[in-house]
Design a protein around this motif. Structure first.
Motif, short mmCIF file in Angstrom:
data_model
loop_
_atom_site.label_atom_id
_atom_site.label_comp_id
_atom_site.label_asym_id
_atom_site.label_seq_id
_atom_site.Cartn_x
_atom_site.Cartn_y
_atom_site.Cartn_z
N GLN A 241 0.74 -1.93 0.21
CA GLN A 241 -0.52 0.12 0.09
C GLN A 241 0.86 1.30 0.09
O GLN A 241 0.59 2.19 -0.60
CB GLN A 241 -1.03 0.12 1.14
CG GLN A 241 -1.91 -0.71 1.40
CD GLN A 241 -2.61 -0.98 2.78
OE1 GLN A 241 -2.47 -0.27 3.35
NE2 GLN A 241 -3.21 -1.86 2.85
N GLN B 85 6.97 6.81 0.03
CA GLN B 85 7.70 5.61 1.20
C GLN B 85 7.92 4.47 0.57
O GLN B 85 9.01 4.08 1.19
CB GLN B 85 5.67 4.92 1.57
CG GLN B 85 4.29 6.21 2.50
CD GLN B 85 3.97 5.72 2.60
OE1 GLN B 85 2.72 5.51 1.81
NE2 GLN B 85 3.23 6.22 4.20
N GLY C 267 1.47 13.47 9.27
CA GLY C 267 -0.12 12.49 8.69
C GLY C 267 0.38 11.70 7.54
O GLY C 267 -0.25 11.67 6.16
N GLY D 215 2.22 9.05 6.91
CA GLY D 215 2.15 8.20 7.21
C GLY D 215 3.94 7.85 7.34
O GLY D 215 4.75 6.52 6.91
N LYS D 216 4.74 8.46 8.43
CA LYS D 216 5.89 7.97 8.60
C LYS D 216 5.74 6.76 9.35
O LYS D 216 6.71 5.74 9.57
CB LYS D 216 6.45 9.09 9.74
CG LYS D 216 7.11 10.62 8.82
CD LYS D 216 7.37 11.06 9.42
CE LYS D 216 6.93 12.08 11.03
NZ LYS D 216 5.51 12.86 10.00
N THR D 217 4.97 6.54 10.23
CA THR D 217 4.98 5.52 11.31
C THR D 217 4.50 4.66 10.24
O THR D 217 4.78 3.20 10.62
CB THR D 217 3.95 5.86 12.76
OG1 THR D 217 4.08 7.22 12.91
CG2 THR D 217 3.57 5.25 13.46
N PHE D 218 3.54 4.99 9.36
CA PHE D 218 3.24 3.29 8.77
C PHE D 218 4.05 2.54 8.03
O PHE D 218 4.03 2.06 7.42
CB PHE D 218 1.86 4.63 7.51
CG PHE D 218 1.91 3.47 6.78
CD1 PHE D 218 0.41 3.08 6.59
CD2 PHE D 218 1.85 2.45 5.83
CE1 PHE D 218 -0.96 2.39 6.14
CE2 PHE D 218 0.91 1.86 4.14
CZ PHE D 218 -0.21 1.60 5.40
N GLN E 117 6.90 19.95 13.84
CA GLN E 117 5.45 19.57 14.50
C GLN E 117 7.18 20.38 16.34
O GLN E 117 7.50 21.25 16.47
CB GLN E 117 4.83 18.47 15.24
CG GLN E 117 4.63 17.91 13.34
CD GLN E 117 4.08 16.75 13.81
OE1 GLN E 117 4.36 16.31 14.76
NE2 GLN E 117 3.87 16.17 12.65
N ARG F 134 -3.55 10.91 5.72
CA ARG F 134 -4.29 11.23 7.52
C ARG F 134 -5.63 11.72 7.11
O ARG F 134 -6.42 11.41 6.83
CB ARG F 134 -3.82 11.77 8.49
CG ARG F 134 -4.41 12.23 9.36
CD ARG F 134 -4.47 12.18 10.97
NE ARG F 134 -3.12 11.45 11.40
CZ ARG F 134 -1.72 11.59 12.08
NH1 ARG F 134 -2.05 13.40 11.83
NH2 ARG F 134 -1.22 10.69 12.35
N1 LIG Z 1 0.33 4.04 2.10
C1 LIG Z 1 -0.30 4.43 2.66
N2 LIG Z 1 -2.03 3.37 2.59
C2 LIG Z 1 -2.91 4.09 3.44
N3 LIG Z 1 -2.86 4.01 4.44
C3 LIG Z 1 -2.35 4.88 4.69
C4 LIG Z 1 -0.73 5.11 3.84
N4 LIG Z 1 0.12 5.45 4.81
C5 LIG Z 1 -0.38 6.24 5.69
N5 LIG Z 1 -1.79 5.99 5.43
C6 LIG Z 1 -2.55 6.44 7.18
O1 LIG Z 1 -1.97 7.83 7.27
C7 LIG Z 1 -2.16 7.67 8.67
C8 LIG Z 1 -1.78 8.48 8.82
O2 LIG Z 1 -0.40 8.00 8.83
P1 LIG Z 1 0.93 8.10 10.22
O3 LIG Z 1 0.19 7.78 11.63
O4 LIG Z 1 1.78 7.22 9.61
O5 LIG Z 1 1.40 9.68 9.95
P2 LIG Z 1 2.81 10.02 10.28
O6 LIG Z 1 3.95 11.21 9.36
O7 LIG Z 1 3.73 9.17 11.53
O8 LIG Z 1 2.12 11.48 11.45
P3 LIG Z 1 2.08 11.91 12.26
O9 LIG Z 1 3.36 13.13 12.15
O10 LIG Z 1 1.34 13.26 12.80
O11 LIG Z 1 3.02 11.17 13.59
C9 LIG Z 1 -2.45 6.47 9.56
O12 LIG Z 1 -4.51 6.24 10.30
C10 LIG Z 1 -2.10 5.78 8.34
O13 LIG Z 1 -2.44 4.86 8.89
#
Ligand SMILES: Nc1ncnc2c1ncn2[C@@H]1O[C@H](COP(=O)(O)OP(=O)(O)OP(=O)(O)O)[C@@H](O)[C@H]1O
Length: 818
Positions: free
Chosen positions: A481, A486, A512, A514-517, A629, A666
């Protein structure tokens, strides 16, 4: 002259202490903030006493024409509000920040948490000020004598409550205004060093420059405070030039003399010191410390107060040494402090206990006793470890002996283990819990306890527990996905992992994206191959989102305090060292919030473990975060201090491969919000004429009045409390942020009432140091809400979200902030 009036002529009464600061504001004119503390006999306690000093009414223009003219000239506020909405005191939605016009009052009276409410009679008298007729409600409180004498704006208030005093101290110590500016020069080599171009600067107006050139005082504390060193024997800090030979340092007799050792020496040798029979804190009142000769000289004049350097109970013996120094007069040595009634005790703690200085362990014991009634032994062991770590009981071994049976009940069931071994096993389990909180059972006495030293077993345990972190199918499937950015990041990192190519990355992406993802996908891929991938984050909350996540500080034993000499507490032979050496990948989420020093210490530790000078010991590291942030928290730091503490300021920053994520995953359905957030983070959002960002009307809750607007906000953020009680996860993604703790308590109270279920109230028990004060101070103590402590009345309901403020059990994700 003002100082003379107050402290020499005692116009308000005998002065015990005072402090002041000179400030320069706006057009640069100086003004002073003065706090005077009166001696016991002069203190004012009643409204009648306040009236003798402070007045908040227009004087009679016939009887006191001069004073009347001065009040009109200097002491009338504004006008503001509808008469002059552009007055500098006006704030949006709040009105006048100083709350003018005040109410009319028949007589002066106390107010609950601020200055007194002064008498302002409704006598219909008005004066014309800046084109408007103003009455007593607009008078800034003044002292008639001082106003007449100095003929300038001179606001005098009575600090009748602790809060008012604290506010004044804050004013006095808040420091100077600073601005941040950036120098842009024509680049010859086209390289732009972003960091160097930030320079801290202070705005100094001409009057302030003159004040400084003439070396006039900018602040003063009277009596001045001498900070006294507190250290264990031969454990004092010593500063010396880098190139000074250690031998000459050791031979120099002054290397081993400190304020404390010389205090002992004076008590042994100096007749005057002996006759004074002083406590350490009282000593500077009679002697002055000479930094050059490192000796106490007889004090000739000047009043000072001595203060012992503060020490936290977690510092163990140093804490108890300080306690003894606070109570024992004329001690002659460290040894003498440990000797009570002719008996020399092994530790300062025992001596303090013997002197009756330690609180009884009743609270900790009661808590454990209550828990034994309904908790299982494994929970009890957790509780015991938490009590040791956070309640610092004075005699932990005694409590252990009392509750040993309850703490060991389950292990006892195993008939193959004999009594001696049961004890060893249970203590080892408690020790393991403590270790996850960065402590050891050894820190709490338990002299006979020998921690499990079999390093092979410990290594196997660490590696086993990492390998047993479950890999979720969804995280594995997430690989398919990944969006474009990414995927690029994933491929770059995996390429390094698979080819064992040392490289450190920084994944930069606004919230948002998708870093954690991405981290979860990386962790799942690597762990599914049976390899080790360590997941860490700067905060406990972020760590708890990553599978097997721990805070970087606890995982790598990074020192918590800004001590340059401290290093990560990871021994080369330790189990953690082996774990790190074996790890294929290390992730550090929210590195943007970590202080650069922590990351530099982490780097040094890795170089040491891996025996190489390569950055991060040649390991593959993925740092992540978003500098838009939260930045590192620097206590009382200004913007420049925070920038200085950031990772970007470290030489290591340049060595990282930057990977950027841009697509906001997000808020895909709300592109306007995404753009707005991004613009704020990048500093590109348009600002209004006052230099502020306007929040778009669609995101605002219109202000009607405090109550109904707050209610609307609550309903928008938490539309259905019922659904949250069924699905607790839904509620933790929502929060209302507030600027002040008392607002937080108010909203928490409202929310908990709305939350479905039966409410349970937990009350804290506050105790003054002197139990005779219990009756008079209990209500006041209960009303305090110090940071890091729950409120006196903690109301909870089943399934309501709470945030932990201690690391109860980090291995199970119960860390501070989660
Ligand atoms: N490639 C993807 N496909 C589907 N959903 C995704 C994808 N990447 C991220 N998401 C979704 O988007 C949302 C935000 O992602 P995530 O929490 O990883 O962002 P982040 O960069 O870590 O945010 P933050 O800096 O606020 O912590 C989550 O609900 C995640 O499941």
């Amino acid at each position: 002259m003002l100082k003379k009036e107050l402290s020499k002529r005692h116009i308000f009464g005998k002065v015990a202490a005072y402090t002041y600061i000179i400030e320069f504001q706006k057009r640069g004119l100086p003004h002073a903030h003065f706090l005077i503390i009166l001696k016991q006999g002069s203190k004012m306690y009643s409204p009648q006493a306040y009236d003798r000093i402070v007045c908040a009414e227009l004087p009679n223009c016939h009887h006191q024409p001069y004073l009347h003219s001065l009040v009109v000239k200097h002491m009338m506020h504004g006008p503001c509000g509808v008469m002059n909405p552009k007055c500098p005191c006006m704030r949006k939605n709040i009105g006048c920040k100083d709350k003018y016009p005040k109410e009319f009052n028949e007589s002066t009276r106390h107010s609950s948490n601020s200055y007194p409410i002064y008498k302002r009679s409704d006598d219909k008298k008005t004066v014309k000020v800046r084109g408007h007729h103003l009455d007593n409600r607009w008078v800034v409180p003044y002292n008639p004598y001082l106003l007449s004498k100095f003929n300038c704006h001179l606001n005098v208030e009575v600090c009748s409550t602790v809060r008012a005093v604290k506010y004044i101290y804050k004013y006095i110590y808040k420091g100077h205004d600073k601005i941040l500016y950036q120098l842009n020069k024509t680049q010859v080599d086209h390289s732009f060093d972003e960091i160097k171009s930030f320079v801290a600067a202070r705005w100094i107006s001409a009057p302030e420059a003159m004040w400084r050139i003439f070396a006039f005082d900018l602040n003063e504390i009277h009596p001045s405070v001498t900070l006294l060193q507190v250290h264990l024997e031969n454990k004092h800090p010593l500063a010396f030039p880098e190139n000074r030979p250690l031998e000459s340092l050791l031979q120099n007799p002054t290397s081993s003399t400190t304020m404390l050792t010389e205090f002992f020496a004076m008590n042994r040798q100096d007749d005057h010191a002996k006759s004074l029979n002083c406590l350490y804190a009282e000593f500077p009142e009679h002697f002055v410390w000479n930094r050059t000769t490192k000796q106490w000289d007889h004090r000739k004049n000047k009043q000072v107060i001595g203060r012992l350097a503060p020490t936290h109970p977690s510092k163990g013996e140093r804490y108890y040494l300080r306690m003894l120094l606070m109570h024992i007069r004329k001690p002659t040595s460290f040894h003498a402090l440990k000797t009570i009634d002719g008996i020399t005790y092994a530790t300062f703690q025992q001596a303090a206990d013997k002197l009756g200085l330690l609180q009884s362990d009743d609270a900790a014991e009661l808590c454990l006793q209550e828990a034994t009634l309904y908790q299982m032994p494994s929970s009890l062991r957790h509780l015991f470890a938490a009590l040791l770590a956070y309640c610092t009981p004075t005699n932990p071994e005694k409590i252990w002996l009392k509750y040993q049976d309850s703490l060991s009940e389950d292990i006892h069931q195993d008939k193959s283990i004999d009594q001696a071994n049961v004890e060893k096993i249970v203590l080892q389990i408690i020790h393991n819990y403590l270790q996850s909180m960065g402590k050891s059972l050894k820190d709490y006495g338990f002299s006979s306890f020998v921690p499990q030293r079999n390093i092979k077993q410990l290594i196997a345990k660490e590696i086993e527990s990492e390998k047993s972190i479950p890999v979720l199918d969804v995280d594995l499937a997430a690989l398919h996905q990944l969006n474009g950015d990414q995927r690029i990041a994933y491929d770059r990192i995996m390429n390094a992992v698979l080819n064992k190519k040392s490289e450190a990355f920084f994944v930069d992406g606004p919230g948002g994206t998708g870093k954690t993802f991405l981290y979860k996908t990386l962790l799942a891929t690597i762990r599914s191959k049976g390899w080790i991938a360590l997941a860490t984050a700067t905060s406990g909350v972020a760590a708890s989102i990553l599978p097997g996540g721990r805070t970087a500080h606890s995982r790598f034993k990074i020192p918590l305090y800004d001590d340059d000499a401290a290093t990560c507490n990871v021994g080369k032979q330790s189990a953690i060292a082996h774990l790190i050496q074996n790890a294929r990948l290390i992730i550090w989420e929210e590195a943007s919030m970590a202080k650069r020093k922590s990351i530099e210490k982490f780097n040094e530790m890795l170089q040491d473990l891996m025996q190489t000078n390569l950055a991060f010991g040649g390991k593959i590291i993925v740092f992540g975060g978003d500098f838009r942030q939260t930045l590192p928290v620097v206590s009382k730091g200004h913007k420049q201090d925070i920038i200085n503490a950031s990772f970007v300021n470290s030489p290591l920053w340049r060595q990282l491969t930057k990977l950027r994520l841009q697509q906001n995953m997000r808020a895909r359905k709300d592109p306007d919000f995404c753009t707005f957030l991004l613009n704020i983070g990048n500093g590109t959002q348009q600002i209004n004429s006052s230099g502020e960002v306007d929040i778009p009307a669609s995101m605002n809750i219109p202000f009607i009045d405090d109550d109904s607007s707050l209610e609307t906000l609550i309903n928008v953020v938490f539309p259905s409390m019922e659904s949250f009680s069924i699905n607790p996860a839904a509620v933790v993604n929502r929060a209302i942020l507030m600027t002040r703790n008392d607002f937080v308590h108010e909203i928490n109270d409202r929310l908990i009432e709305k939350f479905p279920g039966k409410k349970k109230t937990y009350l804290s028990f506050d105790q003054p140091i002197d139990s005779r004060d219990q009756r008079d101070t209990q209500d006041f103590l209960n009303s305090l809400t110090p940071k890091g402590m729950p409120p006196h009345e903690l109301k909870l309901k089943r399934n309501c979200p709470i945030m932990l403020i201690r690391n109860i059990n980090p291995t199970e994700g119960l860390s501070n902030g989660t």
